[in-house]
Design an enzyme around this catalytic site. Structure first.
Site, PDB file in Angstrom:
ATOM      1  N   ARG A   1     -12.505  -4.142  -7.133  1.00  0.00           N
ATOM      2  CA  ARG A   1     -12.499  -5.089  -5.625  1.00  0.00           C
ATOM      3  C   ARG A   1     -13.772  -5.063  -5.222  1.00  0.00           C
ATOM      4  O   ARG A   1     -14.624  -4.151  -4.912  1.00  0.00           O
ATOM      5  CB  ARG A   1     -11.468  -4.070  -5.146  1.00  0.00           C
ATOM      6  CG  ARG A   1     -10.853  -4.881  -3.834  1.00  0.00           C
ATOM      7  CD  ARG A   1      -9.743  -3.821  -3.383  1.00  0.00           C
ATOM      8  NE  ARG A   1     -10.153  -2.612  -2.774  1.00  0.00           N
ATOM      9  CZ  ARG A   1      -9.744  -1.807  -1.972  1.00  0.00           C
ATOM     10  NH1 ARG A   1      -8.456  -2.358  -1.471  1.00  0.00           N
ATOM     11  NH2 ARG A   1     -10.080  -0.383  -1.557  1.00  0.00           N
TER      12      ARG A   1
ATOM     13  N   TYR B   1     -11.222   2.420  10.429  1.00  0.00           N
ATOM     14  CA  TYR B   1     -12.688   2.696   9.305  1.00  0.00           C
ATOM     15  C   TYR B   1     -12.927   1.464   8.464  1.00  0.00           C
ATOM     16  O   TYR B   1     -13.897   1.553   7.767  1.00  0.00           O
ATOM     17  CB  TYR B   1     -12.459   3.857   8.532  1.00  0.00           C
ATOM     18  CG  TYR B   1     -11.090   4.130   8.130  1.00  0.00           C
ATOM     19  CD1 TYR B   1     -11.025   3.603   6.636  1.00  0.00           C
ATOM     20  CD2 TYR B   1     -10.038   4.874   8.488  1.00  0.00           C
ATOM     21  CE1 TYR B   1      -9.809   3.796   5.976  1.00  0.00           C
ATOM     22  CE2 TYR B   1      -8.891   4.984   7.727  1.00  0.00           C
ATOM     23  CZ  TYR B   1      -8.769   4.433   6.527  1.00  0.00           C
ATOM     24  OH  TYR B   1      -7.634   4.614   6.072  1.00  0.00           O
ATOM     25  N   LYS B   2     -12.175   0.317   8.126  1.00  0.00           N
ATOM     26  CA  LYS B   2     -12.300  -0.543   7.205  1.00  0.00           C
ATOM     27  C   LYS B   2     -13.283  -1.526   7.961  1.00  0.00           C
ATOM     28  O   LYS B   2     -14.370  -1.372   8.279  1.00  0.00           O
ATOM     29  CB  LYS B   2     -10.968  -1.305   7.005  1.00  0.00           C
ATOM     30  CG  LYS B   2     -10.422  -0.207   6.001  1.00  0.00           C
ATOM     31  CD  LYS B   2      -8.919  -0.520   5.435  1.00  0.00           C
ATOM     32  CE  LYS B   2      -8.443   0.552   4.745  1.00  0.00           C
ATOM     33  NZ  LYS B   2      -6.907   0.213   4.418  1.00  0.00           N
TER      34      LYS B   2
ATOM     35  N   ASP C   1       1.128  -4.569   8.883  1.00  0.00           N
ATOM     36  CA  ASP C   1       0.080  -3.786   8.718  1.00  0.00           C
ATOM     37  C   ASP C   1      -1.100  -4.465   8.326  1.00  0.00           C
ATOM     38  O   ASP C   1      -1.252  -5.418   7.679  1.00  0.00           O
ATOM     39  CB  ASP C   1       0.361  -2.982   7.518  1.00  0.00           C
ATOM     40  CG  ASP C   1      -0.701  -1.911   7.119  1.00  0.00           C
ATOM     41  OD1 ASP C   1      -1.873  -2.069   7.530  1.00  0.00           O
ATOM     42  OD2 ASP C   1      -0.635  -0.917   6.522  1.00  0.00           O
TER      43      ASP C   1
ATOM     44  N   PHE D   1       0.836  -1.187  -0.234  1.00  0.00           N
ATOM     45  CA  PHE D   1       0.160  -0.110   0.048  1.00  0.00           C
ATOM     46  C   PHE D   1       0.870   1.391  -0.038  1.00  0.00           C
ATOM     47  O   PHE D   1       1.784   1.217   0.649  1.00  0.00           O
ATOM     48  CB  PHE D   1      -0.890  -0.063   1.245  1.00  0.00           C
ATOM     49  CG  PHE D   1      -1.903   0.982   1.360  1.00  0.00           C
ATOM     50  CD1 PHE D   1      -3.175   0.866   0.399  1.00  0.00           C
ATOM     51  CD2 PHE D   1      -1.891   2.143   1.894  1.00  0.00           C
ATOM     52  CE1 PHE D   1      -4.047   1.727   0.371  1.00  0.00           C
ATOM     53  CE2 PHE D   1      -2.827   3.173   1.639  1.00  0.00           C
ATOM     54  CZ  PHE D   1      -4.119   2.985   0.854  1.00  0.00           C
TER      55      PHE D   1
HETATM   56  C1  LIG Z   1      -6.177   1.614   4.314  1.00  0.00           C
HETATM   57  C2  LIG Z   1      -5.098   1.514   4.718  1.00  0.00           C
HETATM   58  C3  LIG Z   1      -3.849   2.439   5.050  1.00  0.00           C
HETATM   59  C4  LIG Z   1      -4.309   3.481   5.263  1.00  0.00           C
HETATM   60  O1  LIG Z   1      -3.624   4.656   6.025  1.00  0.00           O
HETATM   61  P1  LIG Z   1      -4.178   5.699   6.614  1.00  0.00           P
HETATM   62  O2  LIG Z   1      -3.279   6.562   7.482  1.00  0.00           O
HETATM   63  O3  LIG Z   1      -5.320   5.605   7.482  1.00  0.00           O
HETATM   64  O4  LIG Z   1      -4.497   6.722   5.438  1.00  0.00           O
HETATM   65  C5  LIG Z   1      -2.821   2.124   5.266  1.00  0.00           C
HETATM   66  N1  LIG Z   1      -2.124   0.690   4.931  1.00  0.00           N
HETATM   67  C6  LIG Z   1      -2.779   0.066   4.295  1.00  0.00           C
HETATM   68  C7  LIG Z   1      -2.193  -1.321   4.024  1.00  0.00           C
HETATM   69  C8  LIG Z   1      -4.045   0.043   4.132  1.00  0.00           C
HETATM   70  O5  LIG Z   1      -4.748  -0.716   3.470  1.00  0.00           O
END
Ligand SMILES: *Cc1c(COP(=O)(O)O)cnc(C)c1O
Length: 411
Positions: free
Chosen positions: A370, A222-223, A197, A126
């Site tokens: 997705r 938030y997921k 992560d 990501f």
């Molecule tokens: C959604 C996601 C993030 C989001 O990071 P934010 O700091 O909340 O924007 C980070 N890493 C991964 C792998 C994600 O899927």
């Protein structure tokens, strides 16, 4: 074997998680396959937000830091999340965003590893994970280097100058899942630490950080945890590192005694030193409700249904859409997280056409459609109905209309 809608109705009738659906405020006429990107609104979150705003803030004002327990929210919600990811309550705290927590914990890990200068990750991780590492390396003036290795090459890339291995357990685009225990053991064998992560894992998989021997972890609120847009993130520090690990964003909320107003920073004992500034009370209140629902469900059952939903979705796409799509995600459920990605060169327009029909997934450049599976509020028949729309869009070519071609800011 041909899947019928009636078969899926039977699965819904026998689903032990089915009662949870009623705890969410789902919009009518929407099939929501994007809870991996933004979870839906728990009914309890609405009531909690009203209470937090009207009573705690409106009436209690500053007294609520003590009276309503605002000051304890980061550790209380962290403790609840710990139960979902195989951690002890005092190993997890809620703070900042996932991005910021990556920076804090990668820096903490580097400080524990003097003489080692490599942070290893994978290409296509990501973006924010790689960006935060790049920013940290630049800030350190070349003292550390960010290296990437494709999944198959990670074992060989774990050399004895690696300080930290940072991986996302479930890949945001492909849904492919790493073997956390195996890679953690390989990292430890060469003296490297691990930072996992869990953004696409927490609330979706039966994660067991301590069984895997993980050192550090971060993840999103938030997921799958349904904490609302921009919900604060969580971080995990294994208890064995808590005495020695310190992070560089040494704000006053991570101080041993914030209300002594000392000039000199002194880190709090334990996980609290990983806080920085004042916690976002309203957002934390709502997140607490999302996590509380999840904590009442059984993560084993959630994982079992998630695997079944993913398998069914793949089978239905093959059954109804012929060979319209490529499959980006692993076919085997045990190598996959809780979403499935399809590939198509017109992926963006196809997803827009689906959304116009109330079937919500998302698009990840260059060609991935997705679809996320959230076992607490998704029914098996929803998959049938969603894939029937997808098949219809492909058959009619509806997605070729001009209105589906223009990209919005957020995809
Ligand atoms: C959604 C996601 C993030 C989001 O990071 P934010 O700091 O909340 O924007 C980070 N890493 C991964 C792998 C994600 O899927």
């Amino acid at each position: 074997m041909t899947i019928t809608r009636a078969m899926l109705e039977t699965l819904d009738r026998d689903d032990p998680l089915a009662p949870f659906r009623d705890e969410f405020d789902l919009p009518p006429d929407v099939l929501y396959l994007d809870g991996n990107s933004l979870g839906v609104l728990p009914k309890a979150a609405k009531a909690r937000m009203t209470r937090a705003v009207e009573q705690e803030w409106g009436r209690g004002l500053i007294r609520s830091w003590n009276d309503a327990g605002w000051i304890d929210l980061p550790s209380r919600v962290g403790g609840a999340i710990a139960g979902l990811i195989g951690a002890a309550p005092d190993e997890v705290i809620v703070a900042d965003s996932t991005s910021v927590n990556i920076f804090k914990l990668a820096a903490a890990a580097l400080r524990l590893q003097p003489g080692r200068r490599i942070i290893l990750s994978e290409p296509g991780n990501f973006p924010t994970d790689l960006y935060m590492l790049q920013g940290l390396a630049e800030f350190l003036g070349g003292a550390v280097e960010v290296r990437t290795a494709a999944p198959a090459d990670i074992p060989a890339a774990l050399t004895d100058d690696v300080a930290l291995l940072l991986l996302t357990q479930v890949h945001y685009k492909t849904g492919r899942m790493h073997d956390m225990a195996d890679l953690t053991a390989r990292a430890h064998a060469v003296g490297a630490l691990t930072l996992w992560d869990l953004s696409h894992s927490a609330g979706a998989l039966d994660v067991d950080l301590n069984a895997a021997g993980a050192d550090f972890a971060v993840g999103c609120g938030y997921k799958y945890l349904n904490g609302g847009p921009g919900a604060p993130a969580f971080l995990f520090v294994a208890r064995r590192h808590q005495g020695a690990a310190t992070q560089p964003l040494s704000g006053w909320m991570g101080h041993a005694a914030p209300f002594d107003f000392d000039d000199r920073y002194r880190p709090a004992d334990g996980i609290r030193r990983h806080l920085c500034g004042t916690p976002p009370v309203l957002a934390l209140s709502v997140l607490e409700e999302g996590v509380a629902i999840m904590a009442r469900a059984d993560m084993g059952r959630i994982r079992e249904k998630s695997c079944r939903l993913g398998d069914l979705f793949i089978a239905l796409v093959e059954q109804m859409c012929g060979d319209s799509f490529g499959f980006i995600s692993p076919r085997e459920a045990d190598r996959r997280g809780s979403h499935v990605s399809l590939s198509h060169s017109d992926g963006y327009a196809i997803m827009q056409a689906l959304i116009a029909r109330g079937v919500i997934g998302d698009f990840r450049a260059p060609d991935a459609l997705r679809f996320g599976f959230t076992p607490l509020y998704l029914r098996h028949v929803d998959l049938w109905d969603a894939v029937a729309h997808l098949a219809d869009i492909m058959r009619t070519g509806e997605y070729r209309q001009d209105r589906f071609q223009t990209k919005a800011a957020v995809t």
